[in-house]
Motif scaffolding. Structure first.
Motif, PDB file in Angstrom:
ATOM      1  N   HIS A 521       0.802  -1.214   0.000  1.00  0.00           N
ATOM      2  CA  HIS A 521       0.000   0.000   0.000  1.00  0.00           C
ATOM      3  C   HIS A 521       0.839   1.270   0.000  1.00  0.00           C
ATOM      4  O   HIS A 521       0.295   2.372   0.083  1.00  0.00           O
ATOM      5  N   CYS A 531      -2.960  -9.300   4.094  1.00  0.00           N
ATOM      6  CA  CYS A 531      -4.034  -8.548   4.722  1.00  0.00           C
ATOM      7  C   CYS A 531      -4.446  -9.214   6.035  1.00  0.00           C
ATOM      8  O   CYS A 531      -4.266 -10.429   6.216  1.00  0.00           O
ATOM      9  N   HIS A 535      -9.868  -8.904   6.220  1.00  0.00           N
ATOM     10  CA  HIS A 535      -9.763  -8.093   5.010  1.00  0.00           C
ATOM     11  C   HIS A 535      -9.234  -8.966   3.867  1.00  0.00           C
ATOM     12  O   HIS A 535      -8.685 -10.049   4.090  1.00  0.00           O
ATOM     13  N   ASN A 538      -7.655  -5.912  -2.873  1.00  0.00           N
ATOM     14  CA  ASN A 538      -8.472  -5.497  -4.008  1.00  0.00           C
ATOM     15  C   ASN A 538      -7.807  -5.976  -5.306  1.00  0.00           C
ATOM     16  O   ASN A 538      -6.745  -6.606  -5.295  1.00  0.00           O
ATOM     17  N   SER A 539      -8.417  -5.647  -6.412  1.00  0.00           N
ATOM     18  CA  SER A 539      -7.914  -6.157  -7.691  1.00  0.00           C
ATOM     19  C   SER A 539      -6.534  -5.600  -8.029  1.00  0.00           C
ATOM     20  O   SER A 539      -5.721  -6.262  -8.673  1.00  0.00           O
ATOM     21  N   ASN A 540      -6.240  -4.356  -7.592  1.00  0.00           N
ATOM     22  CA  ASN A 540      -4.929  -3.769  -7.852  1.00  0.00           C
ATOM     23  C   ASN A 540      -3.874  -4.188  -6.839  1.00  0.00           C
ATOM     24  O   ASN A 540      -2.705  -3.834  -6.975  1.00  0.00           O
ATOM     25  N   ARG A 541      -4.300  -4.877  -5.798  1.00  0.00           N
ATOM     26  CA  ARG A 541      -3.413  -5.360  -4.739  1.00  0.00           C
ATOM     27  C   ARG A 541      -2.634  -4.221  -4.085  1.00  0.00           C
ATOM     28  O   ARG A 541      -1.447  -4.345  -3.793  1.00  0.00           O
ATOM     29  N   GLN A 543      -4.461  -2.244  -1.594  1.00  0.00           N
ATOM     30  CA  GLN A 543      -5.115  -1.963  -0.330  1.00  0.00           C
ATOM     31  C   GLN A 543      -5.967  -3.153   0.089  1.00  0.00           C
ATOM     32  O   GLN A 543      -6.319  -4.005  -0.735  1.00  0.00           O
ATOM     33  N   CYS A 544      -6.248  -3.204   1.380  1.00  0.00           N
ATOM     34  CA  CYS A 544      -7.059  -4.286   1.939  1.00  0.00           C
ATOM     35  C   CYS A 544      -8.493  -3.784   2.131  1.00  0.00           C
ATOM     36  O   CYS A 544      -8.716  -2.699   2.666  1.00  0.00           O
ATOM     37  N   ILE A 545      -9.429  -4.578   1.671  1.00  0.00           N
ATOM     38  CA  ILE A 545     -10.847  -4.236   1.762  1.00  0.00           C
ATOM     39  C   ILE A 545     -11.484  -5.126   2.825  1.00  0.00           C
ATOM     40  O   ILE A 545     -11.232  -6.331   2.868  1.00  0.00           O
ATOM     41  N   GLY A 705     -12.960 -12.808  -0.050  1.00  0.00           N
ATOM     42  CA  GLY A 705     -13.637 -11.537   0.154  1.00  0.00           C
ATOM     43  C   GLY A 705     -14.796 -11.594   1.121  1.00  0.00           C
ATOM     44  O   GLY A 705     -15.511 -10.598   1.257  1.00  0.00           O
TER      45      GLY A 705
END
Length: 823
Positions: A521, A531, A535, A538-541, A543-545, A705
């Motif tokens: 990040h 993560c 969490h 995300n697809s771009n790796r 950030q953690c959702i 997810g």
């Protein structure tokens, strides 16, 4: 009283290289002494004087002038005071480390305190440490500031230039490990030779290029410079010669060398800018960031400088030389017979001189001298006050000082100067004043000014020692981006991590995407991180959702469908129960054992409604009871079916005369079958709850997810035992009913039970692979469908045919019709 120069000395430097800025250092001392002599609170009735000597930047002269400070005679005999000794209380001197150390070699022998105002020389022994003080912070702290400055602007690929000497070597050996420890790489290191002049600039340039090919690279946009005047002059020669010899070199080299760079200068380089200003184009250093000795404006200093004239003080042998250099004029008795300049009138004003040549505001070195004078004065005052009570009236105006006595007072001295700064020495004899960070701003008329853009303060709260204001900085005009990049390669953006390049420095790396399940990040992350469990990347790796909760909530369409089916089957079951109660005296109802029918329908009704316990967020009480209640209630239903099946067979066998099964006929037998088989399931569930009960659990990993909110069954073995026992009862019922399928029609309920058990077993056998192959809320949905499906199978196969006869073919629901069917 006005200050008096007690000894006339030669100019501080040769006329051709005299730094007019140094004259402000002398004036700062005069200003401080003048203030003290007019201050009745410090050393009352005592007048301070001073001697000023110049060492001409020569080691031999330094020793000579130091001895001259101590003795009146010009003939020196070591360890013997020849002539009348001077009343020297302390020495303020040492602009550089070499001068300070040489002065200390002599002064420490006579235990005379020395306060250096610009040197970073540390005490070499405990004996020297007692009498050596510095008005600047440690050089190591300056290195910390350099590292913090580079990190602030994320400059990770920098060059180092220092003087070719002991000071330069110490600088490189101290700074390079600090840079490496903070992730900063040195692209090149150059030790500037003192004999690098413009006599052969073409050779000088190619010598520099051949030794430092990385200097040509535009990615090395930041260069740290340390050293004396010769270092900065040598560098200026290189930059100046690049422009003057552009016709002799390839245009590519010229552009790459002359491209703007950010020069980061140390305190030692501060005074060298004046020489560059005199002989070179100062604009080559536009945008440079430099560390300078901390200073503050003093009340009255500007007004004091306005009073300075060539005839302002008796004994100042330097003022006329300075005046001639500043105003480019000459006095009638000038020492230079070739000087054809205009005659100096003496009415010129220092205020009209451009700041690069003489500043009306106090510089860092002048501020250090001012504070050093006051430190000595306060120490003398403290010592005088401590001994004044024992003095006679006649001697109270004299101050007989032994220099070694000042040590204890200097070590403990603490006061605030007129600018509000606290002056106190630390245990190493240093003044922790820190440094100012300045920005060199040049102008087309080859002048410049320093703008304070930051501060390095060791006394600031933790984490706030370094401050900088980037919006105040003016960068070099040729930089394509401000602040510029100075990296071996571009940043690794979020979603990537650094992969070292084999055989290159650690600042040079490749950027590789983060592997599946990991993220980065921040820029330039060494490795990708996992993560937290709740969490997911995300697809771009980058950030953690937060994972979304996964459970069968009441608001979902699937839940609404299941609730509707549950209500529907519950109503159907209740309706059938009502029909059987209403027609309880009819032959069909009586022939099918009314009590077992009521038990079966009631248990089915409860079992269908048990499916509601599986909907919603799992809680402790729902996890504890939903499987156990369902298992017990459904076991009662299947036991009732088994009892009905056995009752059919026993009833047929008992119809034969003398058969022993006649004694088994009756409600008690049927109820005992239901109770006995149901108690086995109750026992299994009791063991389950007492040993390894179900509990709410979170499954973080099964579904990407999502966080599956589920009921952990505790003991999976017992859970399958509960299901297996129901299938076991259904299997027995199926076998018994299958064997009794050819009994006479009037008693033949066996074929309906056969079909119902076939449906029941099919549903629960198919439940197992479906249960194991699904995840999350769909596991619960599969079990609810299995409950409703098996319940619907029992209702449809066993009770719908009877309801058909009761409601739609009442003529067949008679004793005569049943007997006719039997015959």
């Amino acid at each position: 009283m006005a200050p008096t120069f007690l000894r006339h000395r030669r100019p501080m430097l040769a006329l051709k290289s005299f730094l007019t800025k140094l004259y402000q250092h002398l004036l700062a001392m005069v200003f401080a002494v003048n203030e003290i002599n007019n201050n009745v609170k410090i050393l009352p009735n005592i007048t301070l004087g001073f001697h000023i000597h110049d060492n001409y930047n020569d080691a031999k002269v330094t020793y000579h002038k130091t001895l001259d400070l101590l003795f009146k005679s010009h003939h020196y005999i070591p360890n013997y005071k020849c002539g009348i000794p001077k009343n020297v209380a302390g020495v303020i001197g040492g602009l550089d480390s070499d001068s300070s150390s040489r002065m200390a070699d002599i002064l420490r022998l006579y235990k005379i305190p020395q306060i250096s105002y610009g040197s970073f020389e540390s005490a070499v022994s405990d004996e020297t440490r007692f009498f050596f003080y510095r008005m600047v912070s440690s050089e190591a702290f300056q290195y910390v500031g350099i590292v913090k400055l580079l990190l602030h602007f994320q400059w990770k690929w920098v060059g180092l230039i220092s003087s070719d000497g002991d000071d330069g070597e110490r600088f490189l050996q101290a700074l390079e490990p600090m840079l490496s420890g903070n992730g900063i790489c040195v692209s090149f290191m150059e030790r500037m030779k003192k004999n690098l002049h413009v006599d052969n600039p073409h050779a000088a340039i190619f010598h520099f290029i051949s030794n430092n090919p990385d200097f040509l690279e535009t990615k090395t946009n930041v260069v740290v410079i340390h050293g004396d005047t010769t270092t900065i002059v040598a560098l200026a020669n290189i930059l100046w010669a690049t422009k003057t010899l552009s016709f002799m070199m390839e245009e590519e080299y010229v552009q790459r060398i002359s491209a703007g760079k950010v020069w980061v200068t140390t305190v030692q380089v501060e005074l060298a800018l004046t020489i560059i200003l005199k002989f070179f184009d100062i604009r080559m250093l536009h945008g440079a960031l430099g560390f300078t000795i901390h200073s503050n404006e003093l009340t009255g200093f500007h007004k004091f400088l306005q009073t300075v004239t060539p005839f302002w003080a008796k004994g100042d042998g330097s003022i006329k030389d300075v005046w001639e250099q500043i105003f480019d004029c000459s006095f009638p008795n000038s020492m230079d017979p070739t000087n054809l300049n205009e005659t100096c009138t003496g009415e010129e004003s220092l205020e009209s001189v451009p700041a690069p040549f003489f500043e009306m505001s106090m510089t860092g070195h002048s501020y250090s001298i001012y504070n050093a004078v006051y430190a000595l004065a306060h120490s003398l005052h403290a010592m005088y006050s401590s001994t004044a009570s024992g003095r006679t009236k006649e001697n109270r105006g004299r101050l007989d000082v032994e220099p070694w006595q000042l040590y204890s007072f200097l070590q403990r001295i603490s006061f605030n100067n007129s600018a509000g700064d606290e002056i106190v020495f630390n245990d190493r004899g240093e003044l922790d004043a820190g440094f100012d960070i300045t920005n060199v701003v040049t102008f087309p008329n080859n002048s410049y000014t320093r703008v304070k853009v930051g501060r390095l303060d060791p006394q600031a709260p933790a984490g706030k020692e370094f401050t900088v204001q980037p919006d105040k900085i003016e960068w070099h005009h040729t930089l394509s981006q401000v602040p510029p990049f100075s990296l071996c390669n571009d940043y690794c953006h979020p979603g990537h991590s650094k992969e070292p390049r084999e055989g290159e420095k650690f600042c040079c790396f490749n950027c590789v995407p983060c592997p599946k399940g990991r993220i980065s990040h921040q820029i330039d992350m060494e490795y990708c991180i996992t993560c937290p469990e709740d969490h997911y990347p995300n697809s771009n790796r980058d950030q953690c959702i937060p994972k979304t909760p996964n459970f069968l909530s009441f608001e979902e369409p699937l839940s609404i469908l299941l609730i509707c089916l549950t209500v529907f089957f519950s109503l159907i079951t209740a309706l059938i129960l009502g029909i059987f109660i209403k027609h309880q005296d009819t032959p069909i109802v009586k022939a099918n054992n009314r009590s077992l029918t009521y038990i079966l329908l009631t248990s089915l009704l409860l079992c269908i409604n048990c499916s509601l316990l599986f909907i919603g967020q799992p809680k402790t009480w729902t996890c504890l009871f939903r499987q156990t209640i369902f298992g017990i209630v459904f076991s009662v239903s299947v036991s009732s079916v088994l009892a009905k099946t056995i009752t059919v067979v026993v009833a047929f066998m008992a119809s034969k005369p003398g058969n022993i099964f006649r004694k088994l006929m009756g409600r008690r037998f049927a109820h005992s079958v239901v109770i006995s088989f149901s108690l086995v399931q109750v026992g299994i569930c009791a063991i389950w709850l007492s040993t390894s009960p179900p509990f709410p659990d979170l499954d973080m990993h099964s579904t990407f997810g999502e966080i599956i909110l589920e009921c952990n069954e505790g003991s999976v073995t017992i859970f399958y035992c509960v299901l297996g026992y129901m299938v076991f009862l259904a299997t027995i019922s199926f076998i018994v009913a299958f064997l009794a399928r050819r009994l006479p029609d009037s008693f033949n309920e066996a074929k309906f039970i056969t079909f119902s058990m076939l449906v029941f077993c099919s549903v629960w056998i198919s439940f197992v692979p479906a249960y194991l192959s699904t995840k999350g809320k769909y596991v619960v949905a599969v079990e609810i469908f299995s409950i409703l499906g098996s319940s619907a199978g029992l209702l449809g196969c066993i009770f719908f045919p009877k309801c058909y006869l009761i409601l739609l073919r009442p003529e067949l629901n008679s004793r005569e019709q049943m007997m006719r069917n039997k015959n």
